[in-house]
Structure formats: structure tokens, C-alpha cells
Design a protein around this motif. Structure first.
Motif, PDB file in Angstrom:
ATOM      1  N   PRO A 232      13.899  10.288  -7.210  1.00 31.37           N
ATOM      2  CA  PRO A 232      13.046  10.172  -6.029  1.00 31.37           C
ATOM      3  C   PRO A 232      11.666  10.752  -6.285  1.00 31.37           C
ATOM      4  CG  PRO A 232      15.175  11.138  -5.464  1.00 31.37           C
ATOM      5  CD  PRO A 232      15.089  11.094  -6.957  1.00 31.37           C
ATOM      6  N   ARG A 233      10.652  10.159  -5.698  1.00 35.98           N
ATOM      7  CA  ARG A 233       9.281  10.673  -5.827  1.00 35.98           C
ATOM      8  C   ARG A 233       9.218  12.117  -5.328  1.00 35.98           C
ATOM      9  NH1 ARG A 233       4.105   9.011  -6.270  1.00 35.98           N
ATOM     10  NH2 ARG A 233       4.590   6.823  -6.355  1.00 35.98           N
ATOM     11  N   GLN A 234       9.958  12.410  -4.262  1.00 37.53           N
ATOM     12  CA  GLN A 234       9.958  13.756  -3.704  1.00 37.53           C
ATOM     13  C   GLN A 234      11.314  14.412  -3.927  1.00 37.53           C
ATOM     14  OE1 GLN A 234       8.773  13.073   0.404  1.00 37.53           O
ATOM     15  NE2 GLN A 234       6.726  13.820  -0.119  1.00 37.53           N
ATOM     16  N   TRP A 235      11.271  15.671  -4.374  1.00 37.97           N
ATOM     17  CA  TRP A 235      12.488  16.443  -4.584  1.00 37.97           C
ATOM     18  C   TRP A 235      13.179  16.685  -3.248  1.00 37.97           C
ATOM     19  CZ3 TRP A 235      14.067  21.295  -2.886  1.00 37.97           C
ATOM     20  CH2 TRP A 235      15.193  21.805  -3.526  1.00 37.97           C
ATOM     21  N   GLN A 236      14.498  16.722  -3.294  1.00 43.37           N
ATOM     22  CA  GLN A 236      15.294  17.000  -2.102  1.00 43.37           C
ATOM     23  C   GLN A 236      16.339  18.039  -2.466  1.00 43.37           C
ATOM     24  OE1 GLN A 236      16.904  13.124  -1.326  1.00 43.37           O
ATOM     25  NE2 GLN A 236      14.882  12.212  -1.443  1.00 43.37           N
TER      26      GLN A 236
ATOM     27  N   ALA B  41       0.816  -1.200   0.000  1.00 43.81           N
ATOM     28  CA  ALA B  41       0.000   0.000   0.000  1.00 43.81           C
ATOM     29  C   ALA B  41       0.859   1.264   0.000  1.00 43.81           C
ATOM     30  CB  ALA B  41      -0.936  -0.006   1.204  1.00 43.81           C
ATOM     31  N   GLN B  42       2.136   1.184   0.355  1.00 43.46           N
ATOM     32  CA  GLN B  42       2.999   2.357   0.396  1.00 43.46           C
ATOM     33  C   GLN B  42       3.455   2.723  -1.015  1.00 43.46           C
ATOM     34  OE1 GLN B  42       6.200   1.301   2.994  1.00 43.46           O
ATOM     35  NE2 GLN B  42       4.930   1.338   4.828  1.00 43.46           N
ATOM     36  N   PRO B  43       3.426   4.026  -1.334  1.00 39.84           N
ATOM     37  CA  PRO B  43       3.894   4.432  -2.660  1.00 39.84           C
ATOM     38  C   PRO B  43       5.410   4.225  -2.764  1.00 39.84           C
ATOM     39  CG  PRO B  43       3.394   6.355  -1.324  1.00 39.84           C
ATOM     40  CD  PRO B  43       2.969   5.152  -0.535  1.00 39.84           C
ATOM     41  N   PRO B  44       5.907   3.970  -3.961  1.00 40.70           N
ATOM     42  CA  PRO B  44       7.345   3.764  -4.117  1.00 40.70           C
ATOM     43  C   PRO B  44       8.113   5.060  -3.832  1.00 40.70           C
ATOM     44  CG  PRO B  44       6.282   3.901  -6.257  1.00 40.70           C
ATOM     45  CD  PRO B  44       5.194   3.887  -5.218  1.00 40.70           C
ATOM     46  N   LYS B  45       9.342   4.915  -3.332  1.00 41.59           N
ATOM     47  CA  LYS B  45      10.174   6.083  -3.047  1.00 41.59           C
ATOM     48  C   LYS B  45      10.807   6.629  -4.312  1.00 41.59           C
ATOM     49  CE  LYS B  45      11.142   4.878   1.688  1.00 41.59           C
ATOM     50  NZ  LYS B  45      12.070   4.834   2.776  1.00 41.59           N
ATOM     51  N   PHE B  46      10.960   5.788  -5.335  1.00 41.34           N
ATOM     52  CA  PHE B  46      11.580   6.203  -6.586  1.00 41.34           C
ATOM     53  C   PHE B  46      10.628   5.958  -7.747  1.00 41.34           C
ATOM     54  CE2 PHE B  46      15.101   5.423  -3.767  1.00 41.34           C
ATOM     55  CZ  PHE B  46      15.938   6.503  -4.019  1.00 41.34           C
TER      56      PHE B  46
END
Length: 177
Positions: free
Chosen positions: A71-75, A22-27
Motif C-alpha cells: 500500500p502507498r500508505q502504511w497501516q 488524477a488520483q494517486p494509486p493506492k498500491f
């Protein structure tokens, strides 16, 4: 009792597996799109080791290839390493001997010896939603990348100011890095 224990174990295992899925992928794996604003051909390029398409001269929006990883989220501090092979005289073949002859083969070898290889690490601008990895080849071997879900030329694209300022003419000499 053991049948009840097996059933309990199976239910717990199913919950654990389901919870992990159920967790979205990190990449994510966006496609790679190239834009060439130079008179040279980009024979091939990679982004972080993943392949991109070849690009003819002044291809203000070239083909795409699959895929790279981001990554799914920008850093803050995220970068991409772009490597490419450049043909500075992409139309030289027009004056070569006929294809399939020894003369053609010799002309090709002499021409290919002039290819140059480049590598640069560039910052990836902030993004909220991952789109394709867009790689812009600019005069003087400069490169810009973007991963947001906005196409070049539309509001919100991080490099519109640079792209719109290009007059597609390369300078006589490039500044030294």
C-alpha cells in the motif's frame, strides 16, 4: 439537438476519466532486495508470493528483483509472508565429480535433498515513503523486512540496531520458536 447532447456527453466522459486518472494509486510496486547474514545460500525467496533474487552466503546486500505490491500508505498490523529455500552447504560442489558426468548428477541430487524450505510472516515497520522491499535473512531462520525509502545503515532505517549487532557468526544452536 442530438449533436449538442453528444458533445455534452463526450465532455462529461472526458472529465470523469481525467478525474479518475488524477488520483494517486493506492498500491505501489517496489523492487525486492535481499540481504543474507547467514552461512547458507538462499536459493530463492518470495515476499507475498512475488519473487526475490538468490543470495550467496553472507551477502550483506544482494541483488534485487522486480517487484512486490505494498500500500502507498502504511497501516498498523501490516505483514509480509516470506518463503525461501536454503542450501546449508553452498560450497559442497567443490568436491564433486566433473560437471556433466553421472557422478556429478548423483552428487547434485544427494546435495539438493538437503535443501530446506521455510516460511515466516513478519511485521512491516512503519514507513512514510515507499522504497524497495528489503528482506534480511538472519541466523536461526529469522527474517526482517522494511519498505521505507532509507537504506540499511543510514539514520531512520528501522533495523539498524539488529543489523549492527550481528557479528556474522551463527550460534551453535538456535533457540526453539
Amino acid at each position: 439537438m442530438s449533436q449538442h447532447l453528444n458533445l455534452t456527453f463526450c465532455c462529461l466522459l472526458a472529465l470523469l476519466i481525467g478525474g479518475c486518472q488524477a488520483q494517486p494509486p493506492k498500491f505501489l510496486n517496489p523492487s525486492v532486495t535481499g540481504y543474507n547474514y547467514t552461512s547458507a545460500a538462499i536459493n530463492s525467496f518470495t515476499v507475498n508470493g512475488d519473487g526475490g533474487p538468490n543470495l550467496g552466503p553472507y551477502t550483506g546486500g544482494g541483488g534485487f528483483a522486480c517487484c512486490t505490491t505494498v500500500p502507498r500508505q502504511w497501516q498498523p498490523g501490516m505483514t509480509a509472508t516470506v518463503e525461501w529455500e536454503k542450501d546449508p552447504e553452498p560450497f559442497a560442489y567443490a568436491n564433486w565429480p566433473p560437471l556433466g558426468t553421472d557422478g556429478y548428477e548423483a552428487a547434485y541430487k544427494q546435495h539438493a535433498a538437503k535443501y530446506t524450505r521455510h516460511r515466516v510472516t513478519v511485521e512491516i515497520p512503519r514507513y512514510e515513503v515507499v522504497g524497495s522491499m528489503k528482506v534480511h535473512f538472519l541466523p536461526c531462520d529469522q527474517v526482517l523486512v522494511a519498505v521505507n525509502n532509507v537504506q540499511p545503515g543510514y539514520p531512520g532505517y528501522p533495523h539498524n540496531d539488529v543489523i549492527n549487532a550481528l557479528n556474522l557468526e551463527e550460534p551453535e544452536t538456535c533457540p526453539k520458536p
